[in-house]
Design a protein around this motif. Structure first.
Motif, PDB file in Angstrom:
ATOM      1  N   GLU A   1      -5.279 -22.729   8.483  1.00  0.00           N
ATOM      2  CA  GLU A   1      -6.656 -22.552   8.152  1.00  0.00           C
ATOM      3  C   GLU A   1      -6.831 -21.255   6.987  1.00  0.00           C
ATOM      4  O   GLU A   1      -7.914 -21.347   6.570  1.00  0.00           O
ATOM      5  CB  GLU A   1      -7.603 -22.521   9.339  1.00  0.00           C
ATOM      6  N   HIS A   2      -6.021 -20.585   6.914  1.00  0.00           N
ATOM      7  CA  HIS A   2      -6.060 -19.190   5.884  1.00  0.00           C
ATOM      8  C   HIS A   2      -5.296 -19.489   4.558  1.00  0.00           C
ATOM      9  O   HIS A   2      -5.439 -18.474   4.065  1.00  0.00           O
ATOM     10  CB  HIS A   2      -5.582 -18.023   6.462  1.00  0.00           C
ATOM     11  N   PHE A   3      -4.555 -20.950   4.464  1.00  0.00           N
ATOM     12  CA  PHE A   3      -4.192 -21.162   3.063  1.00  0.00           C
ATOM     13  C   PHE A   3      -3.149 -19.997   2.757  1.00  0.00           C
ATOM     14  O   PHE A   3      -3.040 -19.970   1.539  1.00  0.00           O
ATOM     15  CB  PHE A   3      -5.277 -21.371   2.313  1.00  0.00           C
ATOM     16  N   GLY A   4      -2.368 -19.208   3.399  1.00  0.00           N
ATOM     17  CA  GLY A   4      -1.357 -18.321   2.868  1.00  0.00           C
ATOM     18  C   GLY A   4      -2.128 -17.266   2.236  1.00  0.00           C
ATOM     19  O   GLY A   4      -1.324 -16.422   2.055  1.00  0.00           O
ATOM     20  N   ILE A   5      -3.351 -16.936   2.442  1.00  0.00           N
ATOM     21  CA  ILE A   5      -3.840 -15.655   1.605  1.00  0.00           C
ATOM     22  C   ILE A   5      -3.823 -14.590   2.748  1.00  0.00           C
ATOM     23  O   ILE A   5      -3.997 -14.617   3.947  1.00  0.00           O
ATOM     24  CB  ILE A   5      -5.625 -16.062   1.745  1.00  0.00           C
ATOM     25  N   LYS A   6      -3.271 -13.534   2.054  1.00  0.00           N
ATOM     26  CA  LYS A   6      -3.049 -12.372   2.736  1.00  0.00           C
ATOM     27  C   LYS A   6      -3.631 -11.262   1.990  1.00  0.00           C
ATOM     28  O   LYS A   6      -3.611 -10.906   0.969  1.00  0.00           O
ATOM     29  CB  LYS A   6      -1.598 -12.198   2.988  1.00  0.00           C
ATOM     30  N   THR A   7      -3.962 -10.187   2.831  1.00  0.00           N
ATOM     31  CA  THR A   7      -4.444  -8.870   2.344  1.00  0.00           C
ATOM     32  C   THR A   7      -3.050  -8.063   1.896  1.00  0.00           C
ATOM     33  O   THR A   7      -1.970  -8.549   2.410  1.00  0.00           O
ATOM     34  CB  THR A   7      -5.090  -7.896   3.264  1.00  0.00           C
ATOM     35  N   LYS A   8      -3.411  -7.155   1.204  1.00  0.00           N
ATOM     36  CA  LYS A   8      -2.103  -6.017   0.949  1.00  0.00           C
ATOM     37  C   LYS A   8      -1.404  -5.705   2.165  1.00  0.00           C
ATOM     38  O   LYS A   8      -0.148  -5.753   2.266  1.00  0.00           O
ATOM     39  CB  LYS A   8      -2.649  -4.857   0.256  1.00  0.00           C
TER      40      LYS A   8
END
Length: 220
Positions: A192-199
């Motif tokens: 659900e987070h599409f591989g998006i990551k913070t630093k």
């Protein structure tokens, strides 16, 4: 202030997607994000302590029908997210330079649909508990600016902070837990987070730390 930071500060003043002191919009933005900043009525999602804004920018690219606002007090950090958003032509993401404890000065009651709390400082020292972004007084503020049944997402690598937050939320009669995991990368919610990551998520994940995730909403 270094020359680099001064240059970024000047660019932030020129960038339309940065709302900060010194701009006319800053003093009148409460309740007017849709009309004055985004010029639409799409739901608004806020990321707290967004740093360089990579998470907000990533989500904005995936969800063009939602408006995203990254909040941080460090203008030099917001500059990075602002620049990337401009380069990618994303008009549904903006950045607010403000202190999180004053969040309700910049958002009206029921103005937000979701809030993301991504890898905040755990404030582990004795006596610092009240500074945690999931401390009860912060939760009350979030509830006041979220729409009915507005959602809060919380991600951290810090186990004591996660356990503390889970305990606080579980004890509240006005909260309903929608998702909970101590190993996000192996959970059903990862995609659900599409591989998006913070630093910081990337740093901790690369070190082998398990990421914790909690999703809950405030009931009427």
């Amino acid at each position: 202030m270094s020359r680099n930071k001064l240059q970024r500060y000047r660019e932030n003043l020129d960038n339309k997607n940065v709302v900060q002191p010194g701009k006319e919009i800053f003093d009148n933005i409460k309740g007017n994000w849709g009309s004055d900043q985004f010029e639409n009525n799409n739901p608004i999602v806020v990321e707290l302590a967004c740093g360089r804004g990579e998470f907000s920018v990533g989500l904005a690219a995936v969800y063009p029908d939602l408006n995203f606002i990254g909040v941080d007090i460090k203008g030099s950090r917001l500059w990075k997210g602002s620049k990337i958003a401009i380069e990618q032509g994303l008009e549904n993401v903006a950045f607010l330079r403000a202190q999180i404890q004053l969040l309700d000065k910049y958002f009206e009651k029921d103005e937000l649909s979701e809030i993301w709390i991504t890898f905040p400082d755990p404030y582990v020292r004795e006596g610092d508990e009240k500074r945690r972004l999931t401390y009860p007084k912060f939760l009350e503020m979030y509830k006041s600016i979220l729409k009915k049944e507005g959602i809060v997402h919380f991600k951290t690598d810090n186990t004591p902070l996660f356990d503390y937050t889970l305990g606080i939320v579980s004890e509240r009669e006005d909260c309903e837990i929608l998702a909970e995991t101590s190993d996000f990368d192996q959970s059903e919610w990862r995609d659900e987070h599409f591989g998006i990551k913070t630093k910081y998520e990337k740093i901790f994940s690369d070190k082998g730390e398990k990421i914790k995730y909690l999703k809950f909403r405030f009931k009427d």
